[in-house]
Design a protein around this motif. Structure first.
Motif, PDB file in Angstrom:
ATOM      1  N   GLN A 156     -22.212   6.749  19.383  1.00  0.00           N
ATOM      2  CA  GLN A 156     -22.220   7.870  20.313  1.00  0.00           C
ATOM      3  C   GLN A 156     -20.961   8.716  20.187  1.00  0.00           C
ATOM      4  OE1 GLN A 156     -24.516   9.323  22.634  1.00  0.00           O
ATOM      5  NE2 GLN A 156     -25.639   8.332  20.985  1.00  0.00           N
ATOM      6  N   GLY A 157     -20.539   8.896  18.952  1.00  0.00           N
ATOM      7  CA  GLY A 157     -19.419   9.786  18.699  1.00  0.00           C
ATOM      8  C   GLY A 157     -18.057   9.193  18.989  1.00  0.00           C
ATOM      9  N   LEU A 158     -18.028   8.001  19.587  1.00  0.00           N
ATOM     10  CA  LEU A 158     -16.743   7.438  19.990  1.00  0.00           C
ATOM     11  C   LEU A 158     -16.134   6.637  18.832  1.00  0.00           C
ATOM     12  CD1 LEU A 158     -15.472   7.776  22.794  1.00  0.00           C
ATOM     13  CD2 LEU A 158     -15.899   5.360  23.145  1.00  0.00           C
ATOM     14  N   ALA A 159     -16.093   7.267  17.680  1.00  0.00           N
ATOM     15  CA  ALA A 159     -15.545   6.592  16.507  1.00  0.00           C
ATOM     16  C   ALA A 159     -15.312   7.645  15.436  1.00  0.00           C
ATOM     17  CB  ALA A 159     -16.527   5.540  15.992  1.00  0.00           C
ATOM     18  N   THR A 160     -14.521   7.268  14.421  1.00  0.00           N
ATOM     19  CA  THR A 160     -14.377   8.164  13.286  1.00  0.00           C
ATOM     20  C   THR A 160     -14.936   7.460  12.063  1.00  0.00           C
ATOM     21  OG1 THR A 160     -12.176   7.275  12.988  1.00  0.00           O
ATOM     22  CG2 THR A 160     -12.335   9.364  14.140  1.00  0.00           C
ATOM     23  N   VAL A 161     -15.418   8.264  11.115  1.00  0.00           N
ATOM     24  CA  VAL A 161     -15.985   7.685   9.899  1.00  0.00           C
ATOM     25  C   VAL A 161     -14.867   6.999   9.119  1.00  0.00           C
ATOM     26  CG1 VAL A 161     -16.963   8.291   7.659  1.00  0.00           C
ATOM     27  CG2 VAL A 161     -17.893   9.293   9.751  1.00  0.00           C
ATOM     28  N   ALA A 162     -15.152   5.803   8.622  1.00  0.00           N
ATOM     29  CA  ALA A 162     -14.153   5.063   7.858  1.00  0.00           C
ATOM     30  C   ALA A 162     -14.388   5.266   6.367  1.00  0.00           C
ATOM     31  CB  ALA A 162     -14.238   3.586   8.196  1.00  0.00           C
ATOM     32  N   HIS A 163     -13.283   5.314   5.611  1.00  0.00           N
ATOM     33  CA  HIS A 163     -13.409   5.397   4.160  1.00  0.00           C
ATOM     34  C   HIS A 163     -12.818   4.179   3.483  1.00  0.00           C
ATOM     35  CE1 HIS A 163     -14.949   9.419   4.489  1.00  0.00           C
ATOM     36  NE2 HIS A 163     -13.963   9.698   5.337  1.00  0.00           N
ATOM     37  N   GLY A 164     -11.932   3.507   4.206  1.00  0.00           N
ATOM     38  CA  GLY A 164     -11.330   2.303   3.657  1.00  0.00           C
ATOM     39  C   GLY A 164     -11.208   1.268   4.754  1.00  0.00           C
ATOM     40  N   ALA A 165     -10.549   0.146   4.410  1.00  0.00           N
ATOM     41  CA  ALA A 165     -10.449  -0.936   5.381  1.00  0.00           C
ATOM     42  C   ALA A 165      -9.413  -0.636   6.460  1.00  0.00           C
ATOM     43  CB  ALA A 165     -10.094  -2.227   4.667  1.00  0.00           C
ATOM     44  N   LEU A 166      -8.371   0.120   6.115  1.00  0.00           N
ATOM     45  CA  LEU A 166      -7.299   0.328   7.087  1.00  0.00           C
ATOM     46  C   LEU A 166      -7.623   1.478   8.029  1.00  0.00           C
ATOM     47  CD1 LEU A 166      -3.973  -0.008   5.055  1.00  0.00           C
ATOM     48  CD2 LEU A 166      -5.102  -1.692   6.500  1.00  0.00           C
ATOM     49  N   PRO A 167      -7.459   1.275   9.321  1.00  0.00           N
ATOM     50  CA  PRO A 167      -7.587   2.393  10.251  1.00  0.00           C
ATOM     51  C   PRO A 167      -6.384   3.327  10.085  1.00  0.00           C
ATOM     52  CG  PRO A 167      -7.097   0.356  11.430  1.00  0.00           C
ATOM     53  CD  PRO A 167      -7.240  -0.006   9.998  1.00  0.00           C
ATOM     54  N   PRO A 168      -6.543   4.603  10.370  1.00  0.00           N
ATOM     55  CA  PRO A 168      -5.455   5.557  10.123  1.00  0.00           C
ATOM     56  C   PRO A 168      -4.182   5.204  10.883  1.00  0.00           C
ATOM     57  CG  PRO A 168      -7.498   6.692  10.656  1.00  0.00           C
ATOM     58  CD  PRO A 168      -7.752   5.243  10.872  1.00  0.00           C
ATOM     59  N   SER A 169      -4.291   4.411  11.937  1.00  0.00           N
ATOM     60  CA  SER A 169      -3.099   4.105  12.727  1.00  0.00           C
ATOM     61  C   SER A 169      -2.174   3.119  12.030  1.00  0.00           C
ATOM     62  CB  SER A 169      -3.540   3.534  14.074  1.00  0.00           C
ATOM     63  OG  SER A 169      -4.450   2.474  13.855  1.00  0.00           O
TER      64      SER A 169
END
Lengths: 862, 519
Positions: B311-324
Motif C-alpha cells: 500500500q505504498g508504504l515502502a520503497t522498491v529495493a534493488h539490493g540487500a542493503l536498505p538506503p539507511s
C-alpha cells in the motif's frame, strides 16, 4: 430587621450562583465530550463508506463489465448505490474516465464538476486505496477511492464514493447524540440541525454566531427568536489525510436545562409545572388529529413489515417529519432486504459447515463421509470440481476416494495428472499448494499425511482468496479426522476383540494366583499366631516366677509365726494358772482386762534399737528398785523390749501378792502372740492382694472393652512386678484423668512391657517416674526411667516387630512391636525419646477407645 | 446588596478559576502503550520479538548505543574504547558513577558477568533461551577485568561489526549475581539493570515501568510507562481513538487512514532497516543458471508489488542493503520490469518447465511483509506470464522458516530486519556461503560465490570504514550481477500516537526510546 436578613440573602445568592455555574460548566464539559463522540462517529462512518466501496470494487460482475461491456456499468452502479450509505458512487475506467455515476437514495448530489479527477482518483489509479475528508468546492465530503483489480493484477478501473457532510448526515448524528450538530467548512455552514426548528436565521448568520460563541469565555450560542433557543457549543476540527484542516464539527447542547434552573430559582416551581402541563395538554389536543392519521398508516406499515410483508405500501407523502420518517423507513426496507440476502448467504455457509460437521460426527461409513465433504465443499466455495484422494499406506499411491463434478457415472473417473501432481505436492509440503485454477490441501492428522483435497475453480471465478484457503483447510481437517476416526474404529474393534481374549486368559491366571496368595496368607497368619503365643508364654513364665516369689514371702512369715505360736500359748496358759492361784478373783479380772486392752498396742510394737532399749530399761530399773522390786533390772529390760514399759505400774501394783517375774513373763508372751497374729494378718492380706492383681491382670473376658482408670492397670502391674522393684524408687504423678475404654489385659501387657524394660534398664538402682495427663481428648501416660538410655542405633528399630536386644524368654516383653500394635489398636500412639539418664515412653490413648471396626480387624489379625 | 452580590461573584469566579487551573496544569504522568503481543521476558537475551526488545531496552543498557537518527555508534555504559593495532584486542573504559536500580554501583564485573553468561552454555546462570543470541558473542575469545572500570575483550579475528554487535539489546548489562549459588527465579527472570526506567510491576499482559530517579544520564520525562499486550488490532485502534491508549504498535493498513483523519492522533513513521526479497534456490535447476535468475528479475513487477502488497508504504529495493545503511550504494546493476526481455532470456537458455516451480510463502504478516500471500500471488502471475508455472506453498511463519532453512523450495519469500545497522548484518548473514548450511540457513538462496565470500570476510576484518565501504561496494555489485534474489522492498514502520506526545522517534529496528517522550 432588614440587616438580619442580609446573610440569608447572600447565602441564597451564593447557592443560586454555584448551582448555575456548575450546571453551566457541566454543560460545557458534556458538549466537549459530545464533540469527541461526534468525531468518532464520523470516523466510523468513514470506515463504513470505505468498506462498502472495497466490497463493490471486488465484485466479480463489476470487474467483468468494466473489462467487457463498460456500457452496462451504469445500471450496475445504480443498483448497487441503492444499498450503500447515502453517497454519490462513481466508477471510472483504467484511464480515469468516468463511466458511471449514481446517487444513493438520500444523497444530495454535489455539483458535477467536483467529481472529476482529484487526488483520490489519482491515488486509486496508482493502486492505492485512498480515503480522506476533503473540501470539494463548497462542500466537505468523505471520499473513498479503491482500485478495481482483476485476477491478473491489472487495473480495470476505480470506484469512488463521495458522502457529503450535509443536513441529512447532521440529522443522523443528532439522532445518535441527542444534540444539535453542525458541519462547518472553513468559512461555510455545510450541514446543520440547528435550523431545523423553523428558525429564521440564515446559515451565514448562524456560522457567525457559532464562531462568536466559540470564541467567548462561555461558548453559548443564542439563536434569538421567540423560543429563545440557547445552546452550549463545542467544536472539534476535521482534517484531511494529509493533515490539512478542512472544517469542524460543532455540537450544541440545549441550554434549556440551564434556563429552566434559572427560572426555577426565580419563579415558583409549581407554577411552572402547571403552565407546562397546560401547554402540553393544549398541544396534544390541537395537533393530535393532524398527526394521528399518517402516524397510524406508518404504524400499519411497520406492523405489516414485522409480520414479514415487505411489499405493504406506505403511501404517506406529507412534507413533515412523518413523511420523512416514512421515506427513511422505505429506504431501510431496501437496505434490510440486501442485508438479509447477505445474511442468508452467510447462514447457508455456516449451516453447511454445521451440517457437515454433524454428519461427519454421526456417520461412520467412511465413503459416505468423504462424499459429503467434497459435495459440500464444492457447494460452499462454488468450485467446479473437487476430489478427495487418500494415500494407500503400503505403497503411498494416491487413490480417488470421493469427488464432485468429475462425471464418471459408470466407474471411477480418470484424474488429470496435474491433479495428482498437485495433491502429491500438497502432501509433501504439509500445506496448501495453489497452481493457477487449482488448489490442493493435504489431509493430515497428528503429522501423518492421509491424502489430499483438490479443488478446481471455474475460469471466470476470482482466485482462491485467503478465506477460501482457510475454509478448504477446515474441510480438510474434518475429512482427515473422519478418515482417522474410521481407521481408529477398525483398530479399536480389532483391539477390543483381542483384548477380550487377553482379559479372559489373564483372569484365569489371576484367579490361580489369588488362591495361591490366600493360602500363603493363611499360613503366614498361623505362623504369626504361633509366634505371638510363644512370646506370650515366655513372658508368662517369667511373670509366674515373679509371682511365686511374691507369694513365698508372706507365706514364709505365716509359717514362722504358726510354728512358735502353740508353745507360746502353752507357756501363757501355765503362767495364767499360776497367777490365778496368787491373786484374788477381782485382781485376776482386772489384770485380764488390762492385758486385753494392751494387746493391739503390743501387736504393733516393732523392734527398737538396743541403745534406746538400754536407756529406757535403766530408767525403769531405778523406778522399780525404788519401790523395792527385786530383780528390777531384768524385769525392766523385758518390759522395755516388748514395748510394755507403760505396764510397769500395773506390775508394781500386783507385786505384793504375786511374783512380778510371772506378770512380766505373761506380758512378754502376750506381746509375742499379738505380734505373730499381726504378721499372719499382714501376710494374708498381701496374698489376697496378689491374687486380686493376678485376676485383674489377666482379665476374665479378653474381648470386652471396659471403662477403667488408666492408673488401675498400671498399679496392678506394679503389684505384680513388686519384687523386681527392689532398690527402685517409684514416683507417681497421677493427675485426674478421665476413664478410658480399653481391652484391659492387652493394655496391661503394655504397662508390663514398659515397666519391665524400665526396671531392667535401672539394674536395681534408680527412679521410675509414672505420670498421667490429659491431652485434648486423649489420656497420656509417661513412664520415665533415669537409666543409661537406649543406644541411638537401636532406638529407631525398637518398635519393629520381634525386635529384641534380649535373649529370647528373658523378661516379660512381648516386644515393643506388639506393645505398639496394641496401643495403635486402641486408636492411640506410642513414642519414645531417650538419652543417657532419661528414657521416656509416652503412650497416648483416646478416651473414646478403639474404633469399633479397627478393633475388630486388628483382633482378627493378631 | 449590590456590593455583596458582586463580591460573591468575584470570589466564585476566583474559586472556579483556581479549580480549572489546577486541572489544566496537572501533568500527565503516564503513557499507555499497546503492543500486539506480550513481552516474553524481562531478561534481555530471552527475547526475540520487537515487543520484548522495546521494553527491555528501557530497563537495561548495552555498552554501546546506536544513535536512532544518524545510525552512528555512540557511548553507552562504555564511555570510551580503543582497539589495539592487532584489531582483536578491545579496551573499554566504563562510565563511572552509574548505579543499578537497586543502588549498587555498576562496574566491569557486571559486564563480564553479562557477556559470560550469554556466551558460555556451561555458565551456572546460562539459560537455554539465550541460544538465539549466542552468535553475537561467539567470536569473543577472552574477556577480562583490567580494573574496576576497565575491561579487555579479545576476538578471534579482527572483527569490524564487533562494536555494533555489542549494542544489540540482549547485551543490556545486568547486575552480577554470585556464581556459587543457584540464581533465584525472580532474579533470573528480572535481572537488575541501569536503564532510565525500572520495573514497577510485571504481569502477563501488562508491564509497568517507573522513571529511574537516579539515572546517570538525562532523566526520562514521563513518570510511568504502561505496556499493555492487546492482541486484537481493532481493540488497539479503539483504545487509541477513545483516548485510553497513547501509543499503539502494529496498526493494520486499513486503520492507518483513520489515524490520519483523527485530529488528535498521528502516525509516527520511521524508516526501517529491512529488506523483503524473493530468493531463488541457486542449488537447483533452473536457478543454478544466472541467466534464469536475471530473467526472473526482469519478470517481477516490483512497482506493482510495492503498490498493492505494501500500500505504498515502502520503497522498491534493488539490493540487500536498505538506503539507511552506510554501505548502501545505488551504483549496482538494476533490473527493469521487462517481461519481453525475460522471455527472450529464458528462450536463449532453452528453459522448458517440466514441472511447476514451488514458491514458498508464509501466511503470517511480518513487519517487512504486510500481506505476503498477496505478494506471492502477484509474483506467481508475473512468472506465469513469462512461461514459468508456479505452485504456491503457503505455511505458517515458523514452518516456513524451517522449510526454507532446509532448502526445500525453488523460490521463497523472506525478509530481514537489521539488528544494528551494520552492512555485515545483512550481507554476511543473508548472502555468504558460511550461512548457507542446509538445515539452519539464513542464506536461503544458498548463494555460494567465492569472490563474494572473500570480499565479505575481508570487510568483516577491515576496521577502516572507507576501505570497508569499498569492499562492500564490490560485493554488492557482484551480488547484483549474480542475482540470487529479486530484492523487493524496504518498508516503513508506523505507530499510532496521540498528537500531543512529542520526542518520539522510531529507530531503524522499530523500537521507540520512550525515555525521550514528553507532552
Amino acid at each position: 430587621m432588614a440587616t438580619a436578613l442580609v446573610p440569608l440573602v447572600i447565602a441564597a445568592a451564593v447557592a443560586h450562583e454555584v448551582t448555575l455555574t456548575r450546571l453551566e460548566l457541566s454543560l460545557e464539559i458534556r458538549a466537549r465530550k459530545n464533540a469527541q463522540i461526534a468525531l468518532n462517529l464520523l470516523l466510523q462512518h468513514v470506515q463504513r463508506v470505505r468498506d462498502e466501496v472495497e466490497a463493490f470494487a471486488r465484485a466479480p460482475d463489476l470487474i467483468e463489465l468494466l473489462t467487457l461491456q463498460p456500457s452496462l456499468v451504469p445500471a450496475l452502479v445504480r443498483e448497487r448505490a441503492r444499498v450503500m450509505t447515502p453517497a454519490v458512487v462513481e466508477v471510472a475506467d483504467r484511464r480515469g474516465k468516468t463511466v458511471a455515476r449514481a446517487n444513493a437514495p438520500g444523497a444530495n448530489a454535489p455539483p458535477e464538476k467536483t467529481f472529476h479527477g482529484g487526488l483520490a482518483l489519482l491515488k486509486a489509479l496508482n493502486f492505492e486505496r485512498y480515503i480522506t475528508l476533503a473540501q470539494v468546492g463548497k462542500d466537505v465530503v468523505i471520499r473513498a477511492a479503491v482500485p478495481v483489480v482483476d485476477n491478473e493484477f491489472s487495473l480495470r478501473g476505480v470506484v469512488i464514493s463521495t458522502v457529503a457532510l450535509d443536513d441529512d448526515l447532521a440529522g443522523y448524528f443528532k439522532g445518535v447524540l441527542r444534540a444539535e450538530v453542525a458541519f462547518v467548512a472553513n468559512n461555510r455552514m455545510v450541514g446543520t440541525t440547528f435550523l431545523q426548528r423553523g428558525r429564521t436565521m440564515g446559515r451565514a448568520e448562524l456560522l457567525t454566531q457559532i464562531t462568536k460563541a466559540l470564541g467567548a469565555d462561555h461558548p453559548v450560542l443564542s439563536l434569538g427568536g421567540d423560543d429563545d433557543g440557547e445552546f452550549v457549543v463545542a467544536a472539534i476540527p476535521l482534517q484531511s489525510a494529509a493533515g490539512e484542516r478542512v472544517g469542524s464539527i460543532v455540537v450544541g447542547l440545549d441550554r434549556d436545562e440551564f434556563i429552566t434552573a434559572r427560572r426555577g430559582a426565580q419563579r415558583a416551581l409549581l407554577f411552572a409545572f402547571i403552565v407546562a402541563l397546560f401547554v402540553a395538554l393544549a398541544g396534544a389536543t390541537m395537533f393530535g388529529g393532524h398527526i394521528t392519521v399518517p402516524l397510524s398508516r406508518l404504524h400499519r406499515g411497520i406492523l405489516a413489515m414485522a409480520k414479514g410483508d415487505r411489499s405493504h405500501p406506505l403511501d404517506i407523502d406529507t412534507a413533515d417529519e412523518i413523511g420523512e420518517l416514512a421515506r427513511s423507513f422505505h429506504d431501510m426496507r431496501l437496505a434490510l432486504d440486501e442485508h438479509e440476502r447477505r445474511l442468508a448467504d452467510r447462514i447457508s455457509e455456516l449451516s453447511t459447515l454445521h451440517h457437515v460437521g454433524r454428519t461427519l460426527g454421526s456417520v461412520l461409513e467412511l465413503d459416505a463421509v468423504l462424499r459429503i465433504v467434497v459435495t459440500e465443499l464444492s457447494k460452499v466455495l462454488r468450485v467446479e470440481r473437487c476430489a478427495l484422494l487418500t494415500l494407500r499406506e503400503k505403497d503411498g499411491e494416491l487413490l480417488l476416494r470421493a469427488h464432485a463434478g468429475l462425471g464418471g457415472e459408470e466407474g471411477p473417473p480418470a484424474l488429470p495428472p496435474t491433479w495428482l501432481a498437485l495433491a502429491a505436492a500438497a502432501i509433501a509440503e504439509h500445506g496448501i499448494c495453489v497452481d493457477g485454477r487449482h488448489l490442493a490441501v493435504q489431509l493430515e492428522t497428528r503429522d501423518k499425511a492421509l491424502g489430499a483435497l483438490v479443488l478446481a475453480r471455474a475460469a471466470d471465478l476470482p482466485e482462491f482468496s485467503e478465506a477460501a484457503m482457510h475454509l478448504a483447510e477446515t474441510f480438510a481437517g474434518q475429512a482427515a479426522a473422519a478418515i482417522e476416526n474410521a481407521g481408529l474404529y477398525q483398530a479399536v474393534r480389532r483391539f477390543s476383540e483381542g483384548l477380550e481374549r487377553e482379559v479372559e486368559k489373564r483372569t484365569a491366571e489371576l484367579r490361580l494366583a489369588n488362591v495361591e496368595l490366600e493360602r500363603t496368607l493363611s499360613e503366614l497368619k498361623e505362623t504369626q499366631t504361633q509366634l505371638i503365643l510363644s512370646e506370650r508364654l515366655a513372658g508368662l513364665g517369667s511373670l509366674v516366677a515373679g509371682v511365686a516369689h511374691e507369694v513365698n514371702t508372706p507365706s514364709g512369715a505365716i509359717q514362722g509365726s504358726v510354728q512358735i505360736l502353740p508353745e507360746t500359748l502353752n507357756r501363757t496358759l501355765v503362767l495364767g494358772a499360776r497367777l490365778a492361784e496368787q491373786l484374788s478373783a477381782d485382781e485376776m479380772r482386772r489384770m485380764l482386762a488390762t492385758l486385753s486392752e494392751a494387746r493391739p498396742r503390743l501387736a504393733k510394737h516393732g523392734v527398737r534399737p538396743p541403745a534406746e532399749v538400754r536407756r529406757q530399761a535403766a530408767r525403769l530399773q531405778r523406778d522399780l528398785s525404788a519401790l523395792g522390786i527385786k530383780s528390777a533390772k531384768r524385769l525392766a529390760q523385758k518390759l522395755v523390749a516388748c514395748g510394755a514399759e507403760y505396764l510397769a505400774p500395773f506390775v508394781v501394783e500386783l507385786a505384793d501378792r504375786s511374783d512380778p517375774n510371772d506378770v512380766v513373763a505373761l506380758i512378754e508372751n502376750l506381746a509375742f502372740l499379738s505380734r505373730g497374729i499381726g504378721a499372719i494378718e499382714t501376710a494374708n492380706k498381701r496374698i489376697i492382694r496378689l491374687v486380686k492383681a493376678l485376676r485383674a491382670y489377666s482379665h476374665a473376658d479378653p474381648d470386652a472393652l471396659v471403662e477403667v482408670e488408666v492408673t488401675d492397670g498400671i498399679e496392678t502391674t506394679l503389684t505384680i512386678l513388686h519384687t523386681q522393684l527392689r532398690g527402685v524408687s517409684l514416683v507417681r504423678k497421677y493427675r485426674e484423668v478421665p476413664k478410658i475404654l480399653v481391652y484391659v489385659d492387652e493394655l496391661n501387657q503394655v504397662w508390663t512391657n514398659l515397666l519391665h524394660n524400665a526396671i531392667q534398664a535401672l539394674e536395681g538402682e534408680g527412679t521410675i517416674t509414672i505420670e498421667t495427663f490429659v491431652d485434648g481428648d486423649e489420656v497420656g501416660v509417661n513412664i520415665t526411667d533415669n537409666g543409661p538410655g537406649i543406644p541411638s542405633d537401636v532406638l529407631p528399630r525398637i518398635f519393629e516387630p520381634h525386635f529384641s536386644t534380649k535373649p529370647r524368654g528373658e523378661g516379660t516383653g512381648l516386644g515393643l512391636g506388639i506393645a505398639r500394635k496394641i496401643v495403635e489398636k486402641h486408636g492411640g500412639m506410642i513414642a519414645v525419646e531417650s538419652r543417657p539418664g532419661h528414657t521416656s515412653f509416652t503412650v497416648h490413648l483416646t478416651v473414646a477407645g478403639p474404633r469399633r471396626d479397627e478393633a475388630t480387624s486388628e483382633r482378627e489379625r493378631v | 446588596m449590590v456590593c455583596s452580590s458582586s463580591l460573591v461573584r468575584l470570589s466564585l469566579t476566583l474559586l472556579l478559576l483556581t479549580g480549572c487551573e489546577r486541572k489544566a496544569s496537572q501533568p500527565r504522568r503516564a503513557l499507555v502503550i499497546a503492543q500486539p503481543r506480550a513481552v516474553e521476558s524481562l531478561d534481555p537475551p530471552r527475547n526475540t520479538t520487537a515487543e520484548g526488545a522495546q521494553v527491555v531496552s528501557l530497563l537495561y543498557e548495552p555498552l554501546i548505543r546506536i544513535d536512532g537518527a544518524s545510525g552512528r555508534v555512540m557511548p553507552g555504559l562504555a564511555a570510551r574504547w580503543s582497539v589495539a593495532p592487532d584489531g582483536r584486542t578491545w579496551t573499554f573504559h566504563l562510565r563511572r558513577g552509574v548505579r543499578f536500580h537497586d543502588g549498587s554501583p555498576f562496574d566491569a564485573k557486571a559486564v563480564v558477568y553479562t557477556i559470560d553468561r550469554l556466551r558460555n552454555s556451561r555458565h551456572p546462570h546460562y539459560h537455554q533461551g539465550y541460544a538465539a543470541w549466542q552468535n553475537i558473542v561467539r567470536n569473543i575469545t577472552a574477556i577480562e577485568e583490567t580494573g574496576r572500570f576497565t575491561l579487555r575483550l579479545v576476538t578471534k579475528r579482527p572483527f569490524a561489526p564487533f562494536l555494533r554487535n555489542l549494542a544489540i539489546f540482549p547485551l543490556g548489562i545486568v547486575k552480577a549475581q554470585p556464581l556459587d549459588r543457584a540464581i533465584s527465579k525472580t532474579v533470573a527472570l528480572t535481572p537488575v539493570g541501569t536503564g532510565p526506567y525500572r520495573i514497577s510491576s510485571h504481569q502477563r499482559d501488562e508491564v509497568i515501568l517507573t522513571r529511574n530517579p537516579h539515572y546517570w544520564g538525562p532523566k526520562a520525562n514521563v513518570e510511568r510507562l504502561v505496556f499493555r499486550a492487546i492482541k486484537e488490532r481493532r481493540q488497539r485502534m479503539l483504545g487509541l481513538q477513545s483516548g485510553t491508549l497513547d501509543v499503539a504498535f502494529g496498526l493494520a493498513p486499513a486503520d492507518r487512514p483513520i489515524v490520519q483523519l483523527h485530529p488528535e492522533l498521528r502516525l509516527q513513521r520511521g524508516r526501517g532497516d529491512n529488506v523483503a526479497y524473493l530468493a531463488m534456490n541457486t542449488r537447483r535447476a533452473p536457478f543454478d543458471d544466472v541467466r534464469v535468475r536475471r530473467a526472473i528479475n526482469h519478470a517481477v513487477d516490483k512497482g506493482l508489488i510495492v503498490k498493492l502488497g505494501f500500500q505504498g508504504l515502502a520503497t522498491v529495493a534493488h539490493g540487500a542493503l536498505p538506503p539507511s545503511v552506510w554501505a548502501y550504494t545505488s551504483k549496482i546493476k538494476r533490473y527493469s520490469y521487462d517481461p519481453a526481455r525475460a522471455r527472450r532470456l529464458l528462450g536463449s537458455v532453452g528453459y522448458d518447465p517440466e514441472r511447476p516451480l514451488r514458491l514458498y510463502v508464509m501466511s503470517t504478516p511480518r513487519p517487512y511483509f504486510p500481506s505476503p500471500v498477496l505478494v506471492a500471488r502477484i509474483i506467481a502471475r508475473n512468472l506465469a506470464r513469462v512461461g514459468i508455472p508456479i505452485t504456491l506453498v503457503v505455511k505458517s511463519h515458523a514452518e516456513h522458516l524451517a522449510a526454507v532453512g532446509r532448502g526445500e523450495h525453488d523460490l521463497c519469500l523472506l525478509g530481514w530486519v537489521g539488528d544494528n545497522g551494520d552492512p555485515d548484518n545483512f550481507l554476511y548473514m543473508l548472502l555468504d556461503r558460511d550461512n548457507a548450511r542446509i538445515g539452519s540457513a539464513q542464506n536461503v538462496a544458498f548463494f555460494d560465490h567465492s569472490k563474494v565470500h572473500e570480499l565479505l570476510i575481508a570487510a568483516r576484518q577491515e576496521l577502516n570504514r572507507a576501505q570497508r565501504k569499498e569492499l562492500y561496494l564490490r560485493a554488492q555489485q557482484l551480488i547484483a550481477e549474480e542475482a540470487p534474489w529479486v530484492p523487493l522492498a524496504h518498508s516503513e514502520y508506523d505507530v499510532g500516537v496521540r498528537h500531543d506526545i512529542r520526542g518520539l522517534s522510531l529507530s531503524a529496528n522499530g523500537i521507540i526510546d520512550f525515555a525521550r517522550a514528553r507532552f
